[in-house]
Motif scaffolding. Structure first.
Motif, short mmCIF file in Angstrom:
data_model
loop_
_atom_site.label_atom_id
_atom_site.label_comp_id
_atom_site.label_asym_id
_atom_site.label_seq_id
_atom_site.Cartn_x
_atom_site.Cartn_y
_atom_site.Cartn_z
N GLN A 35 -10.14 -22.63 -1.69
CA GLN A 35 -10.18 -21.07 -1.81
C GLN A 35 -8.68 -20.72 -1.44
OE1 GLN A 35 -12.74 -18.78 -1.49
NE2 GLN A 35 -13.96 -20.41 -2.16
N GLY A 36 -8.56 -19.41 -1.73
CA GLY A 36 -6.99 -18.78 -1.60
C GLY A 36 -6.83 -18.33 0.00
N LEU A 37 -5.86 -17.77 0.30
CA LEU A 37 -5.59 -17.16 1.68
C LEU A 37 -6.18 -16.01 1.91
CD1 LEU A 37 -1.72 -18.05 1.78
CD2 LEU A 37 -3.68 -19.59 2.72
N PHE B 164 -2.90 -20.64 8.74
CA PHE B 164 -1.49 -20.72 8.53
C PHE B 164 -0.82 -19.52 9.20
CE2 PHE B 164 -1.07 -24.07 5.30
CZ PHE B 164 -2.42 -23.97 4.88
N PRO C 204 10.13 -12.73 1.25
CA PRO C 204 8.81 -13.42 1.12
C PRO C 204 8.19 -13.76 2.39
CG PRO C 204 10.40 -14.79 0.57
CD PRO C 204 11.24 -13.55 0.66
N LEU C 205 6.98 -14.07 2.47
CA LEU C 205 6.17 -14.75 3.42
C LEU C 205 6.90 -16.08 3.46
CD1 LEU C 205 2.70 -13.34 2.46
CD2 LEU C 205 3.94 -13.14 4.90
N PHE D 235 5.68 -19.84 5.36
CA PHE D 235 4.40 -20.30 6.16
C PHE D 235 4.93 -21.51 6.72
CE2 PHE D 235 1.15 -17.80 4.22
CZ PHE D 235 1.42 -17.42 2.89
N GLY D 236 4.10 -21.59 7.92
CA GLY D 236 3.85 -23.10 8.67
C GLY D 236 3.14 -24.10 7.69
N LYS D 237 3.30 -25.22 8.22
CA LYS D 237 2.47 -26.43 7.42
C LYS D 237 0.97 -26.22 7.59
CE LYS D 237 6.17 -29.39 7.03
NZ LYS D 237 6.64 -30.83 7.30
N GLY D 238 0.36 -25.39 8.86
CA GLY D 238 -1.00 -25.26 8.78
C GLY D 238 -1.60 -26.04 9.85
N TYR E 284 3.26 -18.70 -5.27
CA TYR E 284 3.43 -19.80 -3.92
C TYR E 284 3.00 -20.94 -4.56
CZ TYR E 284 4.63 -16.07 -0.82
OH TYR E 284 5.17 -14.92 -0.17
N GLN F 195 1.36 -24.62 -3.36
CA GLN F 195 1.03 -25.02 -2.06
C GLN F 195 0.58 -26.65 -2.61
OE1 GLN F 195 -2.50 -23.52 -0.46
NE2 GLN F 195 -2.50 -24.69 1.62
N GLN G 3 0.01 -29.12 2.80
CA GLN G 3 1.41 -28.38 3.30
C GLN G 3 0.95 -26.86 3.24
OE1 GLN G 3 4.61 -29.73 3.92
NE2 GLN G 3 3.42 -31.79 3.91
N GLY G 4 1.96 -26.01 3.80
CA GLY G 4 1.85 -24.60 3.47
C GLY G 4 2.27 -24.04 2.42
N PRO G 5 2.03 -22.82 1.95
CA PRO G 5 2.77 -22.14 0.77
C PRO G 5 4.09 -22.13 0.50
CG PRO G 5 0.56 -21.14 1.24
CD PRO G 5 1.00 -22.07 2.39
N PHE H 12 7.23 -20.28 -1.33
CA PHE H 12 7.64 -19.06 -2.28
C PHE H 12 8.33 -19.81 -3.42
CE2 PHE H 12 8.68 -14.87 -3.43
CZ PHE H 12 9.97 -14.72 -3.60
N LEU I 4 -1.73 -26.45 -5.53
CA LEU I 4 -2.35 -25.20 -5.90
C LEU I 4 -1.25 -24.06 -6.12
CD1 LEU I 4 -5.38 -23.84 -5.55
CD2 LEU I 4 -4.70 -23.64 -3.31
N LEU J 263 -0.68 -20.01 -5.93
CA LEU J 263 -1.10 -18.83 -5.49
C LEU J 263 -0.26 -17.64 -5.82
CD1 LEU J 263 -1.93 -20.27 -2.07
CD2 LEU J 263 -3.64 -19.77 -3.37
N GLY K 59 -6.16 -18.89 -6.67
CA GLY K 59 -5.28 -20.27 -6.74
C GLY K 59 -5.73 -20.88 -7.98
#
Lengths: 113, 112
Positions: A42-44, A90, A100-101, A103-106, B35, B37, B41-43, B45, B88, B90, B106
């Motif tokens: 899925q997306g975020l 995240f 831009p946003l 992000f952390g690695k999750g 983005y 991903q 990992q995180g997304p 930019f 992925l 996004l 995505g």
């Protein structure tokens, strides 16, 4: 440059137990903070965000987070988790303006029955 | 339902090929961001468009390019695909400020 550290890559927790997912960011200047959830394939989806005002932010699905400027943290909490909360979480930050946003690695939250 | 639709959902390409990914935003969403991903990992930019002009770019080479159209749709183009481009992708759109962004589901790109 702004960065986000999520201190735990994986968090296993039993169903109905409380959980805290930790997030620290690098900058002490004005920031805007976010938590997103990502289910498999899925997306975020936005859980909650801190833009200003009260440092305790309530989001969807019973989650909340507290902005702590002195510790540059924005930890996510839920008092009682469900199996359906199993997902990747995240933390993200915007430092100013229309940047831009970042992000952390999750953190992968696994809820065990 | 975020109102942001990406297509295709999955695709497989060969190294060296070119690919175009598409995003359809809600009416009135003037800002779109892309983005990448990677697995686990995180997304990250890639770039952002506001009213059809690029107004921000991350640490990605020029072979990553984009377009935004007046009908609130946008494209991400990647030339000379490399194996590491597997990820992925996004799309996120917002009426103005990125803090109001909504993400699509995505596109999963696999480069073989």
């Amino acid at each position: 440059a702004q960065s986000v550290t999520q201190l735990d890559s994986q968090v296993p927790v039993f169903e109905e137990a409380p959980v805290e997912l930790r997030c620290n960011y690098s900058s002490s200047v004005s920031v805007y903070l976010f938590w997103y959830v990502q289910y498999p394939n899925q997306g975020l989806q936005l859980l909650l965000k801190y833009l200003s005002g009260s440092t305790l932010v309530k989001g969807i699905n019973g989650f909340e987070a507290e902005f702590n400027k002195s510790q540059t943290s924005f930890h996510l909490r839920k008092p009682s988790v469900h199996i359906s909360d199993t997902a990747e979480y995240f933390c993200a930050v915007i430092s100013s303006g229309n940047t831009p946003l970042v992000f952390g690695k999750g953190t992968r939250l696994s809820v065990i029955a | 339902e975020t109102g942001v639709t990406q297509s295709p959902t999955h695709l497989i390409k060969t190294r060296g090929q070119q690919v175009t990914l598409r995003c359809s935003s809600q009416s009135g969403h003037n800002t779109v961001s892309w983005y990448q991903q990677a697995l686990g990992q995180g997304p990250q930019f890639i770039f952002q468009y506001y009213r059809e002009e690029e107004n921000g770019r991350g640490n990605f080479p020029p072979r990553f390019s984009g377009l935004q159209f007046p009908n609130y749709s946008s494209e991400l183009n990647v030339n000379a695909l490399e194996l590491d481009d597997s990820a992925l992708y996004l799309c996120a759109s917002s009426p103005n400020w990125v803090a109001e962004a909504f993400f699509g589901q995505g596109t999963r790109l696999t480069v073989v």
